[in-house]
Design a protein around this motif. Structure first.
Motif, short mmCIF file in Angstrom:
data_model
loop_
_atom_site.label_atom_id
_atom_site.label_comp_id
_atom_site.label_asym_id
_atom_site.label_seq_id
_atom_site.Cartn_x
_atom_site.Cartn_y
_atom_site.Cartn_z
N LYS A 98 0.82 -1.21 0.00
CA LYS A 98 0.00 0.00 0.00
C LYS A 98 0.86 1.26 0.00
O LYS A 98 0.42 2.30 -0.49
CB LYS A 98 -0.92 0.00 1.21
N TYR A 100 3.83 1.51 -1.47
CA TYR A 100 4.57 1.62 -2.73
C TYR A 100 3.87 2.52 -3.74
O TYR A 100 4.53 3.26 -4.48
CB TYR A 100 4.75 0.22 -3.31
N ARG A 101 2.55 2.51 -3.78
CA ARG A 101 1.82 3.31 -4.76
C ARG A 101 1.96 4.80 -4.52
O ARG A 101 1.72 5.60 -5.42
CB ARG A 101 0.35 2.92 -4.75
N ASN A 164 1.06 9.78 -14.32
CA ASN A 164 0.68 8.60 -13.54
C ASN A 164 -0.60 8.87 -12.75
O ASN A 164 -1.48 8.01 -12.66
CB ASN A 164 1.81 8.22 -12.60
N HIS A 168 -4.60 7.24 -13.00
CA HIS A 168 -5.47 6.81 -11.91
C HIS A 168 -6.80 7.55 -11.93
O HIS A 168 -7.83 7.01 -11.51
CB HIS A 168 -4.77 7.02 -10.57
#
Length: 323
Positions: A98, A100-101, A164, A168
């Motif tokens: 969790k 890392y994102r 990025n 999302h």
């Protein structure tokens, strides 16, 4: 069971050199990760010392405010990179799944902030050299603190507009809003690099060329070394994220990670090297605080090895404007 083990060992035996090449690439990856971890830890310690000294042990003024915020951006960047390196080395997928994102947005935010602060430092120093009277008499009070707050806000905005995050939000990189985000971010990056390189070139010209050369001070040396270290590494880091698809082969991503850690680790080392240059370490009064003060002093460099400037004169000139 014996037949299975024998078959497995036979499969691991390099027949055409492919396994050997794989192990070589894996070894190189591990070496790059370990080096990045070492550099990141050194950089964290150095930037933590700078944050402590400038935040609680020294009186701040115009340029030290920028240095304080730059150390904060480097510390944040190295923290995120350290977590990523641990993630890669120990394969902590379950622990850091969790977290890392969020590492990529934090890294981009810290990088943009550091680039912004370096550009502000170089630009303001260039203005103070080219127009000294206006700078001393007309510079707004607390301009450094206001500028840093504005740069933090703009860096956060540019991070939100990253491709990025756009993916999302809209589940597609080809969404029209993603193109709008790129159109907004690109001029900002170009402006920062132009300000950084242009002001650095102007400072070097005034220092080294022409009949009206300005005297060399430790502050000039500190700024110029920081610019020279950042420009090549910073441009490479920027290109790696702008053209991310072309940088994911042959360990280029890990190499760029190592270079980015070196970039953020270099500033504290530059401060303490410049501050301790031509100084005797026999006396106990040469603490890290005084060394950092010497690195930021705006008076000509003292030639005598043992001579030092008293008290606050080690810091930047008292005639400089406030924050």
């Amino acid at each position: 069971m014996d037949m299975t083990v024998t078959a497995w060992e036979t499969e691991l035996t390099p027949t055409n050199g492919s396994d050997r090449a794989f192990y070589q690439l894996y070894t190189e990856k591990i070496i790059l990760e370990v080096l990045s971890a070492i550099v990141a830890l050194v950089g964290l310690a150095g930037n933590a010392v700078v944050l402590w000294l400038l935040g609680f042990r020294m009186r701040r003024n115009a340029f030290s405010v920028y240095i304080l915020n730059l150390a904060g951006a480097d510390f944040l960047f190295l923290c995120s990179q350290s977590i990523y390196i641990l993630y890669e080395i120990f394969y902590l997928h379950f622990v850091l799944k969790k977290v890392y994102r969020f590492l990529m947005p934090v890294s981009i935010f810290a990088y943009i902030s550091g680039l912004s602060f370096l550009s502000a430092i170089s630009t303001e120093r260039c203005v103070s050299v080219l127009w000294p009277i206006w700078y001393r008499c007309r510079r707004p009070s607390h301009m450094s603190a206001v500028t840093c707050a504005l740069l933090w806000s703009l860096s956060l905005l540019m991070t939100i507009l990253d491709k990025n995050n756009c993916f999302h939000l809209f589940d597609s990189l080809n969404h029209p809003m993603c193109q709008v985000f790129d159109f907004i971010r690109l001029p900002w990056f170009i402006l920062l690099f132009v300000l950084l390189s242009g002001s650095s070139l102007a400072l070097m010209t005034r220092l080294l060329c022409g009949p009206h050369r300005i005297p060399l001070t430790r502050l000039y040396v500190t700024i110029m070394l920081s610019m020279l270290v950042f420009l090549p590494l910073g441009i490479t880091w920027f290109l790696s994220f702008w053209f991310s698809d072309d940088f994911n082969t042959n360990h280029l991503s890990m190499t760029i990670l190592l270079l980015s850690c070196v970039n953020s680790c270099a500033n504290p080392i530059i401060y303490f090297l410049v501050g301790s240059f031509r100084q005797r370490w026999r006396k106990r009064k040469h603490t890290l605080r005084l060394v950092l003060q010497r690195a930021l002093q705006d008076t000509p460099v003292v030639d005598e090895p043992g001579e030092s400037l008293p008290g606050e004169t080690l810091y930047m000139s008292e005639s400089s404007p406030g924050q």
